[in-house]
Design a protein around this motif. Structure first.
Motif, PDB file in Angstrom:
ATOM      1  N   ASP A  99       0.842  -1.198   0.000  1.00 11.29           N
ATOM      2  CA  ASP A  99       0.000   0.000   0.000  1.00 11.29           C
ATOM      3  C   ASP A  99       0.874   1.245   0.000  1.00 11.29           C
ATOM      4  OD1 ASP A  99      -2.318  -1.545   0.204  1.00 11.29           O
ATOM      5  OD2 ASP A  99      -2.303  -1.473   2.400  1.00 11.29           O
ATOM      6  N   ASN A 100       0.583   2.187  -0.890  1.00 10.51           N
ATOM      7  CA  ASN A 100       1.309   3.461  -0.934  1.00 10.51           C
ATOM      8  C   ASN A 100       0.660   4.405   0.076  1.00 10.51           C
ATOM      9  OD1 ASN A 100       2.589   5.855  -1.467  1.00 10.51           O
ATOM     10  ND2 ASN A 100       2.210   5.826  -3.659  1.00 10.51           N
ATOM     11  N   VAL A 101       1.413   4.746   1.121  1.00 10.49           N
ATOM     12  CA  VAL A 101       0.896   5.649   2.151  1.00 10.49           C
ATOM     13  C   VAL A 101       1.496   7.046   2.022  1.00 10.49           C
ATOM     14  CG1 VAL A 101       0.318   3.794   3.759  1.00 10.49           C
ATOM     15  CG2 VAL A 101       2.594   4.842   3.851  1.00 10.49           C
ATOM     16  N   ARG A 120       0.849  -4.944   7.491  1.00 13.61           N
ATOM     17  CA  ARG A 120       0.720  -5.038   6.044  1.00 13.61           C
ATOM     18  C   ARG A 120       1.943  -4.410   5.410  1.00 13.61           C
ATOM     19  NH1 ARG A 120      -1.493  -0.257   7.461  1.00 13.61           N
ATOM     20  NH2 ARG A 120      -1.703   1.406   5.910  1.00 13.61           N
ATOM     21  N   ILE A 122       3.798  -1.767   3.280  1.00  9.21           N
ATOM     22  CA  ILE A 122       3.544  -0.390   2.859  1.00  9.21           C
ATOM     23  C   ILE A 122       4.802   0.201   2.241  1.00  9.21           C
ATOM     24  CG2 ILE A 122       1.765   0.012   4.621  1.00  9.21           C
ATOM     25  CD1 ILE A 122       3.861   1.702   6.162  1.00  9.21           C
TER      26      ILE A 122
END
Length: 157
Positions: A99-101, A120, A122
C-alpha cells in the motif's frame, strides 16, 4: 548502505541494501526479508565477490571458470542495465503488492511496528532524518530502488 547478494531457501538470488551487517542479521532473524521470486522469508547471504576498480575504473569481478579456476570477468557497462532491470522488478513488486501511504510513511510504519494497526506491506516517502529515527527505534525500513539511477545515484540513461 551495503549491498548484499541474497538467496532464499529455493536458491533464488537477488540483491538487497542494508545500513550494515547488523540490519541484515536483524531483518533475517525477524523474517522481514522476502524473496521477490517466491515469497520465501528464509533468506541468507549468497557468496559474492567484491568489485575491484582498476586505473580505468573498470569493474572487475572474480568468477570461477572451467575446472574451478578463478578468472576475471570485466563488467564495465553491464551494471547500469542490470541494475535498472533488477530495480524495475523490485519497484514493480512493491507497487503491486504494498500500500502506498505517501508522506504518511513514518507515521504508518510506526503504527504497524507498535501494533496500533494491522500488519501489512507499505511504501511511501521518508527523508533521511525520518529513516534514521525509524532505524534508531528498531524499525526495519529499506529504500525502494530507482530503476533510472545506479546505486551511486547516477542516471542510467
Amino acid at each position: 548502505m551495503i549491498q548484499f547478494r541474497l538467496k532464499c531457501e529455493n536458491d533464488h538470488q537477488f540483491d538487497g541494501w542494508f545500513p550494515g551487517n547488523e540490519a541484515f542479521d536483524r531483518q533475517a532473524a525477524e523474517g522481514a526479508l522476502v524473496c521477490p521470486h517466491c515469497g520465501s522469508t528464509r533468506i541468507e547471504k549468497a557468496l559474492m565477490a567484491p568489485a575491484v576498480h582498476g586505473a580505468k575504473k573498470q569493474a572487475v569481478r572474480r568468477a570461477v571458470g572451467p575446472a574451478g579456476k578463478p578468472q576475471s570477468v570485466a563488467t564495465e557497462g553491464a551494471l547500469p542495465a542490470a541494475y535498472a532491470a533488477m530495480a524495475r522488478k523490485v519497484r514493480d513488486y512493491v507497487e503491486t503488492n504494498f500500500d502506498n501511504v505517501g508522506k504518511d510513511f513514518p507515521e504508518e510504519v510506526r503504527k504497524i511496528h507498535y501494533g496500533e494497526t494491522e500488519e501489512r506491506g507499505i511504501y511511501g516517502e521518508a527523508n533521511s532524518e525520518d529513516v534514521k529515527s525509524l532505524t534508531d527505534e528498531g524499525i526495519a525500513v529499506a529504500p525502494v530502488p530507482d530503476p533510472d539511477k545506479t546505486p551511486g545515484g547516477q542516471s542510467v540513461n
